[in-house]
Design a protein around this motif. Structure first.
Motif, short mmCIF file in Angstrom:
data_model
loop_
_atom_site.label_atom_id
_atom_site.label_comp_id
_atom_site.label_asym_id
_atom_site.label_seq_id
_atom_site.Cartn_x
_atom_site.Cartn_y
_atom_site.Cartn_z
N LEU A 538 0.83 -1.21 0.00
CA LEU A 538 0.00 0.00 0.00
C LEU A 538 0.86 1.26 0.00
CD1 LEU A 538 -2.79 -1.00 2.54
CD2 LEU A 538 -2.82 -1.17 0.05
N LEU A 539 1.90 1.25 0.81
CA LEU A 539 2.79 2.43 0.86
C LEU A 539 3.53 2.60 -0.46
CD1 LEU A 539 4.18 1.94 4.48
CD2 LEU A 539 2.55 3.68 3.71
N ARG A 540 3.88 1.49 -1.08
CA ARG A 540 4.57 1.58 -2.37
C ARG A 540 3.66 2.18 -3.43
NH1 ARG A 540 6.37 -3.08 -2.18
NH2 ARG A 540 4.67 -4.20 -3.21
N ILE A 541 2.42 1.76 -3.45
CA ILE A 541 1.47 2.31 -4.42
C ILE A 541 1.24 3.79 -4.14
CG2 ILE A 541 -0.85 2.14 -5.37
CD1 ILE A 541 -0.86 -0.77 -4.41
N ALA A 542 1.07 4.13 -2.86
CA ALA A 542 0.83 5.53 -2.50
C ALA A 542 2.00 6.41 -2.92
CB ALA A 542 0.61 5.65 -1.00
N ARG A 543 3.20 5.87 -2.82
CA ARG A 543 4.37 6.67 -3.17
C ARG A 543 4.51 6.85 -4.67
NH1 ARG A 543 10.75 5.09 -2.68
NH2 ARG A 543 11.57 7.11 -3.29
N TYR A 544 4.28 5.75 -5.42
CA TYR A 544 4.53 5.80 -6.87
C TYR A 544 3.25 5.96 -7.68
CZ TYR A 544 9.04 4.04 -5.34
OH TYR A 544 10.24 3.88 -4.71
N GLY A 545 2.15 6.28 -7.01
CA GLY A 545 0.89 6.42 -7.74
C GLY A 545 0.93 7.50 -8.79
N ASP A 546 1.62 8.58 -8.51
CA ASP A 546 1.67 9.68 -9.47
C ASP A 546 2.37 9.28 -10.75
OD1 ASP A 546 0.32 11.27 -7.73
OD2 ASP A 546 2.10 12.21 -6.88
N VAL A 547 3.39 8.37 -10.64
CA VAL A 547 4.12 7.93 -11.83
C VAL A 547 3.18 7.24 -12.81
CG1 VAL A 547 5.99 6.47 -12.65
CG2 VAL A 547 6.24 7.72 -10.50
N ARG A 548 2.20 6.49 -12.29
CA ARG A 548 1.27 5.74 -13.14
C ARG A 548 -0.04 6.47 -13.34
NH1 ARG A 548 2.28 0.48 -14.08
NH2 ARG A 548 4.19 -0.36 -13.23
N HIS A 593 9.47 -1.00 7.63
CA HIS A 593 10.42 0.08 7.93
C HIS A 593 10.98 0.68 6.64
CE1 HIS A 593 13.29 2.25 10.50
NE2 HIS A 593 14.18 2.01 9.56
N LEU A 594 11.33 -0.17 5.69
CA LEU A 594 11.86 0.33 4.42
C LEU A 594 10.81 1.13 3.67
CD1 LEU A 594 14.16 0.34 2.34
CD2 LEU A 594 13.24 -1.81 1.43
N ARG A 599 8.67 6.57 2.14
CA ARG A 599 7.54 7.50 2.13
C ARG A 599 7.94 8.88 2.67
NH1 ARG A 599 1.88 6.81 5.54
NH2 ARG A 599 0.87 8.72 4.77
N ASP A 600 8.78 8.89 3.71
CA ASP A 600 9.29 10.14 4.28
C ASP A 600 8.15 11.03 4.80
OD1 ASP A 600 11.20 11.92 5.11
OD2 ASP A 600 11.35 12.95 3.17
N TRP A 603 4.83 12.10 10.50
CA TRP A 603 3.91 11.47 11.44
C TRP A 603 4.02 9.95 11.40
CZ3 TRP A 603 0.06 8.01 10.17
CH2 TRP A 603 -0.74 7.59 11.25
N ALA A 604 4.01 9.37 10.20
CA ALA A 604 4.06 7.92 10.06
C ALA A 604 5.38 7.36 10.60
CB ALA A 604 3.87 7.52 8.60
N THR A 605 6.49 8.03 10.26
CA THR A 605 7.80 7.57 10.73
C THR A 605 7.89 7.64 12.25
OG1 THR A 605 8.82 8.30 8.67
CG2 THR A 605 10.28 7.91 10.54
N GLY A 606 7.39 8.75 12.83
CA GLY A 606 7.44 8.89 14.28
C GLY A 606 6.62 7.84 15.00
N THR A 607 5.43 7.54 14.45
CA THR A 607 4.57 6.52 15.05
C THR A 607 5.25 5.15 15.03
OG1 THR A 607 2.60 7.74 14.34
CG2 THR A 607 2.31 5.41 14.91
N TRP A 608 5.87 4.85 13.92
CA TRP A 608 6.53 3.56 13.76
C TRP A 608 7.76 3.43 14.66
CZ3 TRP A 608 5.88 -1.20 12.32
CH2 TRP A 608 6.98 -2.00 11.99
N LEU A 609 8.58 4.47 14.73
CA LEU A 609 9.79 4.41 15.53
C LEU A 609 9.47 4.34 17.02
CD1 LEU A 609 12.15 6.90 13.64
CD2 LEU A 609 12.17 4.40 13.59
N SER A 610 8.39 4.97 17.42
CA SER A 610 7.97 4.88 18.82
C SER A 610 7.62 3.43 19.18
CB SER A 610 6.76 5.79 19.07
OG SER A 610 7.11 7.15 18.88
N THR A 611 6.98 2.72 18.24
CA THR A 611 6.66 1.31 18.49
C THR A 611 7.93 0.47 18.56
OG1 THR A 611 4.57 1.58 17.30
CG2 THR A 611 5.36 -0.66 17.62
N LEU A 612 8.89 0.76 17.69
CA LEU A 612 10.17 0.04 17.74
C LEU A 612 10.90 0.32 19.05
CD1 LEU A 612 11.56 0.43 14.09
CD2 LEU A 612 10.33 -1.51 15.08
N GLN A 613 10.80 1.54 19.55
CA GLN A 613 11.44 1.87 20.83
C GLN A 613 10.84 1.03 21.96
OE1 GLN A 613 13.88 4.65 21.20
NE2 GLN A 613 14.26 3.31 23.00
#
Length: 759
Positions: A538-548, A593-594, A599-600, A603-613
């Motif tokens: 899903l994240l991959r499609i969201a990132r590259y959706g504009d290309v297609r 994580h990758l 996606r950069d 908010w999403a990165t912070g939420t994920w890293l908090s869970t990893l912490q």
């Protein structure tokens, strides 16, 4: 003048039979021709002379309500049946098929046929151990309009000794009648001792042929020519007799619905090795013999030389001359009128290939069998889905080819994007024309796709089967993907994968339904592993959706929802995992994580890293997951090198078992050894721990550590080994270090001059 009927017993796909049949028809001048083939295919005969019809082609018959139930009747340029069809078209002669209708053949539940190999028996009697070589020597190397009388007589003698279903012996096992192919193998110990059996289905086929012959004569045919497999010829020659016995034999046969059409075929599918029952081992060679009547051997060996040269193998004109001489000499020694395939193969092996069997197999694949592909006229009856496919192929300038070829698509161009959409739709419909492969183009990115294309004749059935989903590729693909997503057992990962495929195929009509289905499935799916498996796509499609050119706003909303639920459920899902489960979950964590890093989104990165912490701070979680969480936090600069070293030291402390420690290291290093190359403090900690293990602990730990360090690049392993040999750690990061100020000044001045700061 009384009507006259002549039966021409031929070998399917035999060029000698084809040439001889052409001569015999020209001499006999029939006013009606019947050919072995499905009788309900008569309406398709008119396409034989149409523009665009180019063999090899095949009659395809399938049941409309069950397309997988299908059958093919192939024809090549060198097939005697095709010669008869072309003769009828060119001379205005009435022509039709006389075998059992396809509607009957498809309705028969058992797999009928004989195992009798009459050509094998005749070849054995003539002193040949190979029926193919015998037929090649007797028939294929020459043309004789009178050969059919001799062939029919030989078959009649064999059939005099044949067993029938009413005999005491058991009925033969089902198989395609080998008398038609001349290449089918018998399971008997030898052809000479093989039983000769005519099964009940063969008798019914011949009864139907006689019924069609009676009708043709009743309709006014005065000179009737019947072209059939040589094994059937004795049953059709002479006086036909009363029709009643044949009618009784045919009574009660099953019959269903059948749709027939012409489809392209290939030489490789004519080969007996492909599984086609009435196949031949060397269609490329037979095509050459039929089309090249002047100096066929010299021309063939010239083709062989050309093929070898295309593969950068040295072949000169002198090689060709010597190979021709050798082939002709071998034919003379064997008392053959013309060198056959065995002679030219031996000459090719000895002269052109220098005895190299690999080169000879190359020649066999590309020339002896070959991969020529036919075509059918535009107006040939077909399902609407295939008509749409043909139209798109023309518009996009694609070409159906039997040989594999690579297609690199640039998705930034309209043409590249349209071709990508077409191939993805075909893949969704299980029409396997193309498959995605790794690109060989340097500098490729997300805007490129590489496909390997190969068209196979059986894809015609796949198209018919897919036509139940819709009349166009877009509508059919949309209907199928929505139907699959609606499955009550569909997981969030499966629906997410289908959504990704739908966006790649530009199925806008299915996108909203799939996203709604994904939301509902995700809301009910409490398995964190399912949620994690869906996120990267899903994240991959969201990132590259504009290309297609796709709308990814709704997709981003769903991805964010899955991320929140994954982060909430992950701390509970990591409890009590064994090694295999922990390894699988670690792979999913890496993928998420990758995808989030690409996606950069803050908010999403912070939420994920908090869970990893949270995972990194726990002591009741498998070491492989904790080690990986620490490593990912270190890469994201949430913890520094000193803190990661402290955590590694704690993981290696007293109180933990050796396998637990090894699992932590495996999770922390994760197949990348550069961390140990550059941070000698961490290397020292691991080295000291290993040196302190007793023998039992070391033996228990070694397999996991070997897997961990074996995943490093060879250069990384060498650098780590060199560092250990050179005395271990250097000064830890953050401690004082003496610098040479004079040398530093010189370096800074040189850099400033290069950058133009100083003049």
């Amino acid at each position: 003048m009384a009507p006259e009927t002549r039966v021409f017993g031929i070998r399917h796909h035999g060029p000698g039979s084809a040439r001889s049949l052409g001569l015999a028809l020209a001499r006999f001048q029939p006013d009606a021709i019947l050919i072995e083939g499905p009788a309900d295919a008569d309406p398709l005969v008119g396409y034989v002379a149409a523009e665009g019809m180019s063999p090899p082609v095949a009659l395809l018959a399938y049941q409309p309500d069950s397309p997988a139930k299908a059958a093919f009747w192939p024809f090549a340029t060198f097939s005697p049946e095709w010669v008869a069809l072309r003769y009828a078209a060119e001379h205005g002669v009435a022509v039709g098929f006389c075998d059992l209708p396809a509607s009957v053949c498809l309705a028969v539940t058992e797999e009928p046929g004989d195992r009798t190999d009459p050509l094998g028996i005749l070849a054995s009697a003539a002193g040949y151990d190979d029926a193919e070589r015998w037929w090649d020597a007797i028939v294929e190397s020459s043309s004789d309009a009178d050969i059919f009388a001799a062939v029919n007589e030989a078959m009649a003698v064999l059939r005099e000794h044949a067993e029938h279903p009413d005999d005491d012996g058991p009925e033969s096992e089902s198989a395609v009648p080998a008398g038609e192919s001349g290449t089918a193998e018998t399971e008997s110990s030898s052809a000479a001792t093989a039983r000769i059996v005519v099964d009940a289905h063969t008798l019914r086929r011949e009864a139907h042929m006689r019924q069609v012959m009676r009708k043709a004569l009743k309709d006014g045919a005065r000179r009737l020519a019947v072209v059939c497999g040589a094994w059937h010829a004795p049953a059709l020659e002479g006086k036909l007799g009363p029709a009643a016995p044949d009618a009784r034999l045919l009574k009660g046969m099953p019959k269903g619905k059948a749709t027939l059409t012409w489809v392209p075929w290939t030489h490789s599918r004519l080969a007996s090795s492909s599984g086609y029952g009435a196949g031949v081992t060397s269609p490329g060679w037979y095509h050459h013999l039929f089309t090249e009547t002047e100096q066929p051997i010299a021309r063939w060996l010239t083709k062989v030389a050309g093929t070898l040269r295309t593969h950068d193998l040295p072949v000169s004109s002198a090689h060709i001359i010597e190979s021709v001489r050798l082939a002709e000499t071998l034919a003379m020694l064997r008392e053959r009128p013309l060198a056959g395939l065995s002679e030219v193969t031996e000459a090719t092996r000895a002269v052109l290939c220098d005895g190299d069997e690999t080169m000879l197999r190359l020649v066999s694949t590309e020339l002896v069998v070959g991969e020529a592909m036919g075509s059918v006229p535009e107006g040939t009856p077909t399902v609407p889905l295939e008509a749409d496919l043909r139209a798109q192929i023309r518009t996009l300038r694609l070409k159906q080819q039997a040989l594999e070829r690579t297609l690199d698509l640039d998705l930034r161009t309209d043409g590249g994007l349209a071709r990508s959409h077409l191939l993805h739709r075909l893949r969704l419909l299980d029409i396997g024309w193309g498959r995605l492969t790794d690109s060989q183009v340097r500098g490729t990115g997300t805007f490129r796709e590489t496909w390997t294309l190969r068209w196979r004749p059986e894809l015609a059935i796949a198209i018919v089967e897919a036509s139940r989903w819709g009349t166009t590729l877009r509508s059919a693909a949309e209907a199928k993907v929505l139907d699959l997503a609606a499955d009550t057992n569909a997981t969030v990962g499966k629906v997410a994968n289908m959504l990704e495929e739908a966006l790649l195929a530009d199925l806008g009509g299915a996108t909203d339904g799939l996203i709604a289905r994904l939301e509902s499935v995700a809301a009910l799916d409490h398995d964190v592993t399912h949620l994690l498996s869906a996120l990267p796509g899903l994240l991959r499609i969201a990132r590259y959706g504009d290309v297609r050119g796709t709308d990814s706003a709704a997709l981003t909303r769903v991805a964010d929802s899955l991320l929140v639920r994954s982060c909430a459920g992950l701390p509970g899902a990591v409890t009590g995992l064994d090694t295999d489960s922990a390894t699988a979950l670690r792979t999913q964590i890496d993928a998420v994580h990758l995808a989030l890093s690409a996606r950069d989104d803050e908010w999403a990165t912070g939420t994920w890293l908090s869970t990893l912490q949270t995972l990194a701070d726990r002591d009741d979680v498998h070491g492989g997951i904790v080690g990986r969480a620490v490593r990912l936090l270190c890469d994201a600069e949430r913890i520094d090198a000193e803190e990661s070293g402290r955590r590694l030291s704690a993981a290696l402390s007293v109180g933990r078992t050796a396998p637990d420690k090894a699992a932590w290291i495996d999770g922390f290093l994760g197949g990348r050894g550069l961390l140990l190359v550059h941070d000698r403090n961490l290397l020292s900690l691991i080295d000291d721990w290993l040196c302190g293990l007793d023998e039992a602990q070391f033996v228990a730990t070694l397999p996991l550590l070997r897997r961990t360090f074996g995943a490093f690049e060879s250069g990384e392993r060498q650098a780590i080994g060199q560092a250990v040999r050179n005395g271990g750690p250097t000064t830890p990061a953050g401690s004082g270090t003496e610098y040479d100020a004079d040398r530093g000044t010189l370096a800074m001045r040189a850099a400033a001059e290069i950058l133009g700061v100083l003049r």
